[in-house]
Enzyme design. Structure first.
Site, PDB file in Angstrom:
ATOM      1  CG  ASP A 142       9.048  -2.913   7.161  1.00 58.16           C
ATOM      2  OD1 ASP A 142       8.020  -3.045   6.465  1.00 58.16           O
ATOM      3  OD2 ASP A 142       9.162  -2.130   7.812  1.00 58.16           O
ATOM      4  CD  GLU A 143       9.691   0.654   4.257  1.00 54.96           C
ATOM      5  OE1 GLU A 143       9.307   0.800   2.809  1.00 54.96           O
ATOM      6  OE2 GLU A 143       9.113   1.309   5.253  1.00 54.96           O
TER       7      GLU A 143
ATOM      8  CG  MET B 168       5.183   6.510   1.618  1.00 48.42           C
ATOM      9  SD  MET B 168       6.144   8.088   1.261  1.00 48.42           S
ATOM     10  CE  MET B 168       6.328   8.760   2.719  1.00 48.42           C
ATOM     11  CG  PHE B 169       2.096   8.155   6.358  1.00 51.10           C
ATOM     12  CD1 PHE B 169       2.683   8.405   7.723  1.00 51.10           C
ATOM     13  CD2 PHE B 169       2.762   8.847   5.347  1.00 51.10           C
ATOM     14  CE1 PHE B 169       3.701   9.141   7.898  1.00 51.10           C
ATOM     15  CE2 PHE B 169       3.872   9.613   5.493  1.00 51.10           C
ATOM     16  CZ  PHE B 169       4.399   9.792   6.937  1.00 51.10           C
ATOM     17  CB  SER B 170      -1.313   2.310   3.866  1.00 52.12           C
ATOM     18  OG  SER B 170      -0.406   1.688   3.572  1.00 52.12           O
TER      19      SER B 170
ATOM     20  N   GLY C 126       1.057  -1.106   0.020  1.00 54.85           N
ATOM     21  CA  GLY C 126      -0.075   0.061   0.044  1.00 54.85           C
ATOM     22  C   GLY C 126       0.990   1.273  -0.082  1.00 54.85           C
TER      23      GLY C 126
ATOM     24  CE  LYS D  58       3.910   0.526   2.987  1.00 51.04           C
ATOM     25  NZ  LYS D  58       3.374   1.554   3.299  1.00 51.04           N
ATOM     26  CB  THR D  59       5.776  -0.995   9.218  1.00 57.85           C
ATOM     27  OG1 THR D  59       6.522  -0.644   8.078  1.00 57.85           O
ATOM     28  CG2 THR D  59       6.908  -1.300  10.311  1.00 57.85           C
TER      29      THR D  59
END
Length: 156
Positions: free
Chosen positions: A83-84, A13-15, A11, A17-18
């Protein structure tokens, strides 16, 4: 591959995910699995040794430069969280295939598109042939605009 066992979280940024990745890692730990988390060396926003969500939840991680380093932990862990993923080299797909051959579970999270809405070089579509589940997150612009104002990137 003996079985498919990969979850993709993607998704903008700021959704979240992490945050979702951390919750899934915690879930695996609570179910007697032995997870390990990885992040790319260029992701040092909050910490060098932890994956940290924007709401400051965190989990211990290994910071690596090349995706092949993940295989160094092949015999020690059951679940591999990454991640990322958009910042990893293209070898990540082969590494994930190797993990799946050994019946390891993979949870991969990252951006699916850049600020111009173009797919990253290492795209989630590389995982498309072998993922079991994809969680596509969206962002609530009302909340983000209040907190940060308008987010813009100017392209030259």
């Amino acid at each position: 591959m003996n079985r498919k066992n990969i979850t993709v979280i993607c998704g903008p940024m700021f959704s979240g995910k992490t945050k979702s990745l951390i919750l899934k890692i915690t879930h695996e730990t609570n179910h007697n699995q032995k997870p390990i988390a990885f992040k790319p060396f260029i992701d040092n926003r909050y910490s060098d040794d932890y994956i940290v969500s924007h709401d400051k939840n965190k989990i211990k991680s290994k910071t690596i430069k090349e995706s092949i380093e993940i295989l160094n932990y092949l015999n020690e862990y059951d679940v591999f969280a990454i991640d990322e993923v958009q910042f990893f080299d293209n070898g990540l797909i082969s590494v994930c295939k190797e993990l799946l051959k050994k019946n390891k579970k993979i949870i991969a999270a990252g951006l699916d598109k850049d600020y111009l809405t173009k797919p990253f070089k290492l795209s989630f579509w590389g995982f498309a042939l072998f993922f079991d589940f994809i969680l596509k997150l969206r962002i609530c612009f009302g909340k983000i605009n209040k907190r940060l104002g308008k987010v813009n990137k100017i392209a030259n």
